[in-house]
Design a protein around this motif. Structure first.
Motif, PDB file in Angstrom:
ATOM      1  N   MET A  36      15.976   2.286   1.815  1.00 27.76           N
ATOM      2  CA  MET A  36      15.155   2.133   3.086  1.00 27.76           C
ATOM      3  C   MET A  36      14.675   3.202   3.726  1.00 27.76           C
ATOM      4  SD  MET A  36      13.463  -0.134   4.839  1.00 27.76           S
ATOM      5  CE  MET A  36      14.194  -1.694   4.112  1.00 27.76           C
ATOM      6  N   ASP A  37      15.904   4.377   3.955  1.00 26.64           N
ATOM      7  CA  ASP A  37      15.403   5.643   4.278  1.00 26.64           C
ATOM      8  C   ASP A  37      14.375   6.296   3.593  1.00 26.64           C
ATOM      9  OD1 ASP A  37      17.152   5.258   6.436  1.00 26.64           O
ATOM     10  OD2 ASP A  37      18.814   6.319   5.408  1.00 26.64           O
ATOM     11  N   SER A  38      14.310   6.044   2.140  1.00 28.55           N
ATOM     12  CA  SER A  38      13.641   6.750   1.108  1.00 28.55           C
ATOM     13  C   SER A  38      12.019   6.375   1.639  1.00 28.55           C
ATOM     14  CB  SER A  38      13.761   6.594  -0.212  1.00 28.55           C
ATOM     15  OG  SER A  38      13.855   5.166  -0.534  1.00 28.55           O
ATOM     16  N   ILE A  39      12.130   5.128   2.174  1.00 29.99           N
ATOM     17  CA  ILE A  39      10.519   4.555   2.305  1.00 29.99           C
ATOM     18  C   ILE A  39      10.005   5.516   3.321  1.00 29.99           C
ATOM     19  CG2 ILE A  39       9.236   2.625   3.196  1.00 29.99           C
ATOM     20  CD1 ILE A  39      10.958   0.837   1.530  1.00 29.99           C
ATOM     21  N   TRP A  40      10.846   5.374   4.334  1.00 30.96           N
ATOM     22  CA  TRP A  40      10.212   6.106   5.783  1.00 30.96           C
ATOM     23  C   TRP A  40      10.046   7.505   5.479  1.00 30.96           C
ATOM     24  CZ3 TRP A  40       8.222   2.711   8.509  1.00 30.96           C
ATOM     25  CH2 TRP A  40       8.770   1.637   8.632  1.00 30.96           C
ATOM     26  N   LEU A  41      10.938   8.280   4.503  1.00 29.30           N
ATOM     27  CA  LEU A  41      10.638   9.595   4.243  1.00 29.30           C
ATOM     28  C   LEU A  41       9.261   9.580   3.385  1.00 29.30           C
ATOM     29  CD1 LEU A  41      11.836  12.497   4.352  1.00 29.30           C
ATOM     30  CD2 LEU A  41      12.827  11.799   2.084  1.00 29.30           C
ATOM     31  N   GLU A  42       9.007   8.889   2.630  1.00 31.13           N
ATOM     32  CA  GLU A  42       7.642   8.873   2.040  1.00 31.13           C
ATOM     33  C   GLU A  42       6.426   8.482   2.978  1.00 31.13           C
ATOM     34  OE1 GLU A  42       5.691   6.578  -1.729  1.00 31.13           O
ATOM     35  OE2 GLU A  42       7.770   6.061  -1.537  1.00 31.13           O
ATOM     36  N   TYR A  43       6.771   7.821   3.917  1.00 29.94           N
ATOM     37  CA  TYR A  43       5.810   7.197   4.829  1.00 29.94           C
ATOM     38  C   TYR A  43       5.489   8.709   5.871  1.00 29.94           C
ATOM     39  CZ  TYR A  43       4.808   2.300   4.673  1.00 29.94           C
ATOM     40  OH  TYR A  43       4.577   1.265   4.031  1.00 29.94           O
ATOM     41  N   ALA A  44       6.565   9.382   6.227  1.00 26.08           N
ATOM     42  CA  ALA A  44       6.563  10.678   7.040  1.00 26.08           C
ATOM     43  C   ALA A  44       5.505  11.705   6.210  1.00 26.08           C
ATOM     44  CB  ALA A  44       7.793  11.172   7.498  1.00 26.08           C
ATOM     45  N   TRP A  45       6.052  11.842   4.842  1.00 28.97           N
ATOM     46  CA  TRP A  45       5.279  12.831   4.121  1.00 28.97           C
ATOM     47  C   TRP A  45       4.124  12.700   4.159  1.00 28.97           C
ATOM     48  CZ3 TRP A  45       5.373  17.606   2.411  1.00 28.97           C
ATOM     49  CH2 TRP A  45       4.581  17.738   1.382  1.00 28.97           C
ATOM     50  N   LEU A  49      -5.206   6.614   1.276  1.00 28.34           N
ATOM     51  CA  LEU A  49      -3.844   7.327   0.890  1.00 28.34           C
ATOM     52  C   LEU A  49      -2.790   6.444   1.408  1.00 28.34           C
ATOM     53  CD1 LEU A  49      -2.438  10.034   0.506  1.00 28.34           C
ATOM     54  CD2 LEU A  49      -2.582  10.282   3.098  1.00 28.34           C
ATOM     55  N   ALA A  50      -3.035   5.495   2.357  1.00 30.66           N
ATOM     56  CA  ALA A  50      -1.971   4.667   3.119  1.00 30.66           C
ATOM     57  C   ALA A  50      -1.698   3.534   1.801  1.00 30.66           C
ATOM     58  CB  ALA A  50      -2.097   3.917   4.211  1.00 30.66           C
ATOM     59  N   LEU A  51      -2.409   3.030   0.956  1.00 28.55           N
ATOM     60  CA  LEU A  51      -2.445   1.952   0.044  1.00 28.55           C
ATOM     61  C   LEU A  51      -1.571   2.401  -1.074  1.00 28.55           C
ATOM     62  CD1 LEU A  51      -5.881   0.141  -0.066  1.00 28.55           C
ATOM     63  CD2 LEU A  51      -3.916  -0.576   1.335  1.00 28.55           C
ATOM     64  N   GLY A  52      -1.246   3.840  -1.281  1.00 24.50           N
ATOM     65  CA  GLY A  52      -0.495   4.018  -2.278  1.00 24.50           C
ATOM     66  C   GLY A  52       0.940   4.058  -1.778  1.00 24.50           C
ATOM     67  N   LEU A  53       1.165   3.699  -0.713  1.00 27.02           N
ATOM     68  CA  LEU A  53       2.566   3.807  -0.166  1.00 27.02           C
ATOM     69  C   LEU A  53       3.240   2.471  -0.557  1.00 27.02           C
ATOM     70  CD1 LEU A  53       2.110   5.380   3.443  1.00 27.02           C
ATOM     71  CD2 LEU A  53       3.195   6.283   1.732  1.00 27.02           C
ATOM     72  N   PRO A  54       4.625   2.153  -0.597  1.00 26.67           N
ATOM     73  CA  PRO A  54       5.397   1.119  -0.864  1.00 26.67           C
ATOM     74  C   PRO A  54       4.942   0.286   0.563  1.00 26.67           C
ATOM     75  CG  PRO A  54       6.860   2.778  -0.427  1.00 26.67           C
ATOM     76  CD  PRO A  54       5.527   3.487  -0.537  1.00 26.67           C
ATOM     77  N   ASP A  55       5.291  -1.161   0.537  1.00 24.72           N
ATOM     78  CA  ASP A  55       5.303  -1.967   1.786  1.00 24.72           C
ATOM     79  C   ASP A  55       6.570  -1.832   2.600  1.00 24.72           C
ATOM     80  OD1 ASP A  55       3.097  -3.421   0.735  1.00 24.72           O
ATOM     81  OD2 ASP A  55       4.064  -4.806  -0.368  1.00 24.72           O
ATOM     82  N   SER A  56       6.125  -1.756   3.914  1.00 22.74           N
ATOM     83  CA  SER A  56       7.244  -1.482   4.914  1.00 22.74           C
ATOM     84  C   SER A  56       7.697  -2.914   5.324  1.00 22.74           C
ATOM     85  CB  SER A  56       6.604  -0.528   5.879  1.00 22.74           C
ATOM     86  OG  SER A  56       5.824  -1.659   6.700  1.00 22.74           O
ATOM     87  N   PRO A  57       8.839  -2.837   6.201  1.00 22.94           N
ATOM     88  CA  PRO A  57       9.316  -4.173   6.775  1.00 22.94           C
ATOM     89  C   PRO A  57       8.666  -4.542   7.945  1.00 22.94           C
ATOM     90  CG  PRO A  57      10.994  -2.560   7.196  1.00 22.94           C
ATOM     91  CD  PRO A  57       9.892  -1.808   6.220  1.00 22.94           C
ATOM     92  N   LEU A  85       0.241   1.568  10.639  1.00 25.67           N
ATOM     93  CA  LEU A  85       0.668   2.770  11.736  1.00 25.67           C
ATOM     94  C   LEU A  85       0.475   4.283  11.092  1.00 25.67           C
ATOM     95  CD1 LEU A  85       2.280   3.155  14.443  1.00 25.67           C
ATOM     96  CD2 LEU A  85       4.354   3.143  12.864  1.00 25.67           C
ATOM     97  N   VAL A  86       0.527   4.344  10.071  1.00 21.39           N
ATOM     98  CA  VAL A  86       0.165   5.718   9.230  1.00 21.39           C
ATOM     99  C   VAL A  86      -1.241   6.274   9.589  1.00 21.39           C
ATOM    100  CG1 VAL A  86       0.126   6.919   7.259  1.00 21.39           C
ATOM    101  CG2 VAL A  86       2.204   5.772   7.701  1.00 21.39           C
ATOM    102  N   VAL A  87      -2.229   5.193   9.255  1.00 24.50           N
ATOM    103  CA  VAL A  87      -3.806   5.421   9.278  1.00 24.50           C
ATOM    104  C   VAL A  87      -3.975   5.427  10.886  1.00 24.50           C
ATOM    105  CG1 VAL A  87      -5.894   4.386   9.205  1.00 24.50           C
ATOM    106  CG2 VAL A  87      -4.103   4.004   7.454  1.00 24.50           C
TER     107      VAL A  87
END
Length: 258
Positions: A1-10, A139-147, A160-162
């Motif tokens: 789960m932490d890796s997902i948020w790291l990817e979101y932050a990047w 850009l956001a659509l390339g991210l994995p789904d969040s909880p 939220l990223v957008v």
């Protein structure tokens, strides 16, 4: 789960940089369109432009699915930016720059009214808002789904990223517009550069339109692929560098002979 948020932050950091580029374009256009107005009206027109940029971008943010699926809106934005940019470039290239014509141009500029200028800024802001949100969503659509729960027609985390990227871009517009007003006085060649950038962003929106599923002239994934991304930003940087290092206007050269 932490890796997902790291990817979101990047992704958010990348998006803030992307929004910085798009916001700089938007701010430069604000400064150029309002350039002919008296100083007191110029500041007011730019402030209105910044407010409209806020409104249009947030409106576009909450109409993501609509904008992404209606190619006519994208096509109108592309056509307007191409018209705005190419009109100025053609006039600058072919207009005969004798003294009488320059005086006529000054009189025409002085006669332009405040509200039509604000209207022109509004249309440019709307076109840039569409481009900004489409770039952020791509850009956001390339991210994995969040909880997080879905919002605005997309995954909550992606939304939220957008949203945060859009807010960062709006803050940058506020500071960049004032700076560009001063910069244009020092580097007149940037005015044509600004319109060249406007036209190039119009080409970008045209590419997105042509790749729309209902049009199908270009592959649907092409506008978001590595090749087009490199081409777009490579040309964008080249235009900016050419404008920055271009010599000043002939008028300035004549006024300050060596």
């Amino acid at each position: 789960m932490d890796s997902i948020w790291l990817e979101y932050a990047w992704a958010l950091l990348i998006l803030i940089g992307l929004e910085g580029l798009l916001s700089a374009d938007n701010a430069l256009v604000l400064a150029v369109i309002a350039k002919h107005l008296p100083d007191n009206e110029k500041k007011k027109a730019i402030n209105y432009g910044i407010i409209m940029a806020f409104v249009f971008r947030f409106a576009a943010l909450f109409a993501i699915s609509f904008i992404a699926n209606v190619w006519q809106i994208q096509a109108i934005g592309a056509a307007y930016l191409l018209y705005l940019g190419l009109k100025h470039i053609i006039q600058a290239r072919f207009f005969k720059e004798n003294e009488n014509n320059r005086e006529d141009l000054k009189k025409d500029a002085a006669g332009k009214r405040f509200w039509p200028t604000v209207g022109k800024i509004a249309i440019a802001d709307l076109a840039f808002a569409i481009d900004s949100i489409l770039a952020a969503v791509a850009l956001a659509l390339g991210l994995p789904d969040s909880p997080l729960a879905d919002f605005g027609g997309m995954d909550g985390g992606k939304f939220l990223v957008v949203l945060l990227g859009g807010i960062a871009g709006l803050v940058l517009i506020k500071f960049a517009a004032t700076w560009f007003v001063k910069l244009l006085a020092e580097r007149p060649a940037l005015e044509t550069t600004a319109y060249a950038i406007v036209a190039w962003v119009g080409v970008k929106l045209a590419v997105i339109t042509l790749a729309h599923e209902d049009i199908g002239v270009l592959d649907h994934s092409f506008p978001h692929g590595t090749a087009w991304t490199l081409i777009f930003y490579g040309v964008l940087i080249a235009i900016a560098l050419l404008g920055w290092f271009a010599p000043g206007s002939k008028k300035q050269s004549q006024a300050n002979p060596l």
